[in-house]
Design an enzyme around this catalytic site. Sequence first.
Site, PDB file in Angstrom:
ATOM      1  N   GLU A  39      -1.819  -9.132   4.465  1.00  0.00           N
ATOM      2  CA  GLU A  39      -1.308  -8.919   5.356  1.00  0.00           C
ATOM      3  C   GLU A  39      -2.919 -10.258   6.126  1.00  0.00           C
ATOM      4  OE1 GLU A  39      -1.094  -4.976   5.697  1.00  0.00           O
ATOM      5  OE2 GLU A  39      -0.881  -6.549   4.734  1.00  0.00           O
ATOM      6  N   HIS A  92      -3.514  -5.034   1.075  1.00  0.00           N
ATOM      7  CA  HIS A  92      -3.243  -5.871   1.788  1.00  0.00           C
ATOM      8  C   HIS A  92      -3.253  -7.083   2.308  1.00  0.00           C
ATOM      9  CE1 HIS A  92      -2.760  -1.971   3.894  1.00  0.00           C
ATOM     10  NE2 HIS A  92      -3.576  -1.778   3.539  1.00  0.00           N
ATOM     11  N   CYS A 113       0.477  -1.055  -0.202  1.00  0.00           N
ATOM     12  CA  CYS A 113      -0.097   0.116   0.160  1.00  0.00           C
ATOM     13  C   CYS A 113       0.951   1.629   0.247  1.00  0.00           C
ATOM     14  CB  CYS A 113      -0.857  -0.403   1.120  1.00  0.00           C
ATOM     15  SG  CYS A 113      -2.713   1.148   0.806  1.00  0.00           S
TER      16      CYS A 113
END
Length: 189
Positions: free
Chosen positions: A172, A170, A83
């Site tokens: 994660e 993202h 990002c």
Amino acid sequence: MKHQEIVIIVDFGGQYAQLIARRVRECGVYCEILPYNKPASEILVPNLKGIIFSGGPSSVNAENAPQIDPDVFKAGVPILGICYGMQLMAKTLGGEVVKPKAHEYGHTEFFRDGSSALFEGVSEKTAVWMSHGDSVTDMPAGFGLTGHTALTPTAAMADEARRFFGVQFHPEVVHTPEGTTMLKNFLFK
């Protein structure tokens, strides 16, 4: 305790730096989080396996936006920008980042473009979690497009030769179901 290899996560003030560290550790890789304002000499530690730039709430175009010591890019280690981290990588290395007319937030369909080591074993179309106000509109020299969404033409980019990767989403978070595969690819491939 000495560690054979280490991944440094550079925190740009986003809410997910700790989660990135958790995911990296779940993959069996030792990592540490450092703030973005550390000099390259403190980020480029012995046995460094890779660097991950976290997301962050700022615009890379803001006057006092968090920056990174550009010497980090000369270390010859793989870097993954997530990002804000992707946007900062693009801008620092000569690309262009702008505020688009349309923003993405939440679940988004991501489409792979070409092949990239980062996306080995990832579906051609997969769900990702987007949360961004800026977008890369011009990639730096050496980078190629590796993925897009309906609203973000450059949702992923890579300079495979230098092993620099950027994703606008993202990986994660659990909302990106194939994100762990992407992180494992970065960590082990």
